[in-house]
Design a protein around this motif. Structure first.
Motif, mmCIF file in Angstrom:
data_model
loop_
_atom_site.group_PDB
_atom_site.id
_atom_site.type_symbol
_atom_site.label_atom_id
_atom_site.label_comp_id
_atom_site.label_asym_id
_atom_site.label_seq_id
_atom_site.Cartn_x
_atom_site.Cartn_y
_atom_site.Cartn_z
ATOM 1 N N MET A 136 0.827 -1.204 0.000
ATOM 2 C CA MET A 136 0.000 0.000 0.000
ATOM 3 C C MET A 136 0.865 1.259 0.000
ATOM 4 O O MET A 136 0.576 2.238 -0.699
ATOM 5 N N LYS A 137 1.947 1.235 0.782
ATOM 6 C CA LYS A 137 2.851 2.386 0.836
ATOM 7 C C LYS A 137 3.602 2.574 -0.482
ATOM 8 O O LYS A 137 3.845 3.703 -0.908
ATOM 9 N N GLU A 138 3.962 1.473 -1.125
ATOM 10 C CA GLU A 138 4.654 1.553 -2.417
ATOM 11 C C GLU A 138 3.769 2.256 -3.451
ATOM 12 O O GLU A 138 4.225 3.133 -4.189
ATOM 13 N N ARG A 144 -0.439 6.018 -6.970
ATOM 14 C CA ARG A 144 -1.267 5.068 -7.708
ATOM 15 C C ARG A 144 -2.164 4.315 -6.733
ATOM 16 O O ARG A 144 -1.875 4.224 -5.545
ATOM 17 N N LYS A 145 -3.248 3.749 -7.267
ATOM 18 C CA LYS A 145 -4.184 3.003 -6.442
ATOM 19 C C LYS A 145 -4.119 1.519 -6.777
ATOM 20 O O LYS A 145 -3.947 1.143 -7.939
ATOM 21 N N ILE A 146 -4.271 0.708 -5.732
ATOM 22 C CA ILE A 146 -4.360 -0.737 -5.912
ATOM 23 C C ILE A 146 -5.485 -1.235 -5.016
ATOM 24 O O ILE A 146 -5.614 -0.805 -3.869
ATOM 25 N N THR A 147 -6.333 -2.098 -5.539
ATOM 26 C CA THR A 147 -7.453 -2.611 -4.762
ATOM 27 C C THR A 147 -6.969 -3.628 -3.729
ATOM 28 O O THR A 147 -5.855 -4.162 -3.826
ATOM 29 N N SER A 148 -7.811 -3.903 -2.746
ATOM 30 C CA SER A 148 -7.449 -4.902 -1.738
ATOM 31 C C SER A 148 -7.266 -6.277 -2.388
ATOM 32 O O SER A 148 -6.390 -7.053 -1.998
ATOM 33 N N ASP A 161 9.451 -12.965 -0.988
ATOM 34 C CA ASP A 161 10.668 -12.162 -0.867
ATOM 35 C C ASP A 161 10.310 -10.691 -1.006
ATOM 36 O O ASP A 161 9.685 -10.291 -1.997
ATOM 37 N N VAL A 162 10.725 -9.866 -0.041
ATOM 38 C CA VAL A 162 10.352 -8.445 -0.039
ATOM 39 C C VAL A 162 10.989 -7.706 -1.210
ATOM 40 O O VAL A 162 10.375 -6.822 -1.814
ATOM 41 N N ARG A 163 12.201 -8.088 -1.549
ATOM 42 C CA ARG A 163 12.868 -7.426 -2.671
ATOM 43 C C ARG A 163 12.108 -7.695 -3.980
ATOM 44 O O ARG A 163 11.925 -6.794 -4.806
ATOM 45 N N GLU A 164 11.653 -8.918 -4.149
ATOM 46 C CA GLU A 164 10.870 -9.247 -5.346
ATOM 47 C C GLU A 164 9.516 -8.546 -5.306
ATOM 48 O O GLU A 164 9.007 -8.106 -6.336
ATOM 49 N N LEU A 165 8.960 -8.412 -4.112
ATOM 50 C CA LEU A 165 7.683 -7.721 -3.960
ATOM 51 C C LEU A 165 7.833 -6.253 -4.337
ATOM 52 O O LEU A 165 6.977 -5.684 -5.028
ATOM 53 N N ALA A 166 8.929 -5.636 -3.917
ATOM 54 C CA ALA A 166 9.178 -4.239 -4.265
ATOM 55 C C ALA A 166 9.349 -4.077 -5.773
ATOM 56 O O ALA A 166 8.831 -3.132 -6.380
ATOM 57 N N VAL A 173 3.583 -0.285 -11.415
ATOM 58 C CA VAL A 173 3.442 1.170 -11.479
ATOM 59 C C VAL A 173 3.898 1.706 -12.824
ATOM 60 O O VAL A 173 3.251 2.570 -13.429
ATOM 61 N N SER A 174 5.018 1.177 -13.316
ATOM 62 C CA SER A 174 5.589 1.710 -14.558
ATOM 63 C C SER A 174 4.916 1.173 -15.820
ATOM 64 O O SER A 174 4.862 1.862 -16.841
ATOM 65 N N ASP A 175 4.366 -0.056 -15.739
ATOM 66 C CA ASP A 175 3.839 -0.697 -16.949
ATOM 67 C C ASP A 175 2.325 -0.605 -17.107
ATOM 68 O O ASP A 175 1.784 -1.037 -18.126
ATOM 69 N N THR A 176 1.634 -0.071 -16.109
ATOM 70 C CA THR A 176 0.174 -0.024 -16.174
ATOM 71 C C THR A 176 -0.333 1.390 -15.925
ATOM 72 O O THR A 176 0.412 2.260 -15.491
ATOM 73 N N GLU A 177 -1.607 1.567 -16.192
ATOM 74 C CA GLU A 177 -2.262 2.842 -15.913
ATOM 75 C C GLU A 177 -3.536 2.590 -15.119
ATOM 76 O O GLU A 177 -4.118 1.504 -15.187
ATOM 77 N N GLY A 178 -3.980 3.594 -14.370
ATOM 78 C CA GLY A 178 -5.211 3.461 -13.612
ATOM 79 C C GLY A 178 -5.038 2.595 -12.381
ATOM 80 O O GLY A 178 -3.922 2.320 -11.931
#
Length: 319
Positions: A136-138, A144-148, A161-166, A173-178
């Motif tokens: 959510m913080k990312e 940007r918004k992300i649904t639950s 893995d947190v690094r992979e999650l980041a 964020v970079s490849d999508t819109e909305g």
């Protein structure tokens, strides 16, 4: 140091490598923008006296920021040199120290805190609740918004893995819109081993044995090991039991005490009403037997998982 954006001493503490790297990078960026010379010290190759040499005024003058990584793995020589530097600070020398945890280097940490160091904490991101907050913080940081449901799908797909999650958050964020939802996440990460395991587990817990077996056979055909699939089924059963025993209360209130994310509480609540205590007991025994067999205790790991799926699905239906 002349720029107030760069504190004289900065202490970055905690075991979460991604967060530590980001915190150090932000301070280094501020130092460079203030025209500081940035000097990095590697504890693995440190030689006694090197810190004082770097801290000494140069012929050209100017401020310096010294960055020491992995203090928790440093030699006694580096720690003693840091204490000497802290005992006689130079206004033109800034110090950034990263410490991953443990007692080693604690005296340096305590001395920096007493000297008024800015402390940036980077706690471990372990539980699904932690990972939910992280995602959510990312997205909030990227505006940007992300649904639950999108958060759930992303954690299920790459949350090990947190690094992979980041990295996954950055890609979305970079490849999508909305707004990012579970459908978008599935497009990018639906083929991950973890995602496949969760699909099998979801179908199993819901009592859809045919769908669960179909997903399992597809996963095995594409090279997925049975072990993580059994682990996910076991995890979801444990969540059902925890939520069922927790009683009433909002998902947000229960999340912290149970070490789960709110969406996991909601998901478990929707499922647990279809289960009896006896049915859950049978399911737990079945998954425990499968776990033993897929880890070397049986002759046919795939058959062991199939049998567990059928047993668990029947246990749900017997409510």
């Amino acid at each position: 140091m002349t720029d107030p954006a760069v504190p004289p001493f900065v202490l970055v503490t905690g075991p979460e490598g991604v967060l530590v790297e980001r915190a150090v990078a932000s301070v280094v960026l501020a130092a460079r923008e203030a025209d500081d010379e940035v000097i990095r010290i590697d504890p693995a190759t440190y030689e006694s006296g090197a810190l004082q040499m770097h801290a000494s005024p140069s012929l050209f003058g100017g401020a310096r920021t010294i960055v020491v990584s992995d203090l928790h793995e440093s030699s006694d020589e580096l720690q003693l040199d840091l204490l000497s530097l802290l005992a006689a600070p130079d206004p033109d020398v800034g110090l950034v120290v990263a410490h991953g945890g443990g007692m080693k280097g604690k005296k340096v940490l305590d001395t920096m805190k007493k000297a008024g160091a800015r402390v940036i904490e980077c706690p471990a991101v372990k539980t699904d609740r932690d990972k939910t907050d992280f995602v959510m913080k990312e997205f909030a940081a990227a505006r940007r918004k992300i649904t639950s449901e999108g958060v759930r799908a992303l954690i299920e797909a790459v949350g090990k893995d947190v690094r992979e999650l980041a990295a996954a958050c950055s890609q979305l964020v970079s490849d999508t819109e909305g707004t990012v939802d579970d459908t978008v996440v599935d497009t990018y990460h639906g083929g991950k081993v973890e995602a496949t395991g969760f699909r099998v587990a979801d179908a199993t817990i819901a009592g859809h044995s045919g769908e669960a077996l179909r997903l399992l056979r597809h996963a095995i055909a594409t090279g997925v090991d049975p072990v993580p699939i059994v682990a996910v089924i076991a995890s979801q059963l444990r969540q059902l039991i925890k939520v069922g025993a927790a009683g009433r209360g909002s998902s947000g209130q229960l999340a912290k005490s149970l070490g789960m994310a709110p969406w996991q509480i909601d998901k478990a609540r929707r499922a647990v009403g279809h289960w009896s205590a006896d049915g859950l007991a049978v399911a737990v025994q079945a998954v425990a037997a499968a776990d033993f067999e897929v880890k070397g205790g049986g002759r046919d790991p795939v058959y062991a998982v199939e049998r567990a799926i059928l047993t668990i699905a029947r246990a749900r239906a017997a409510r």
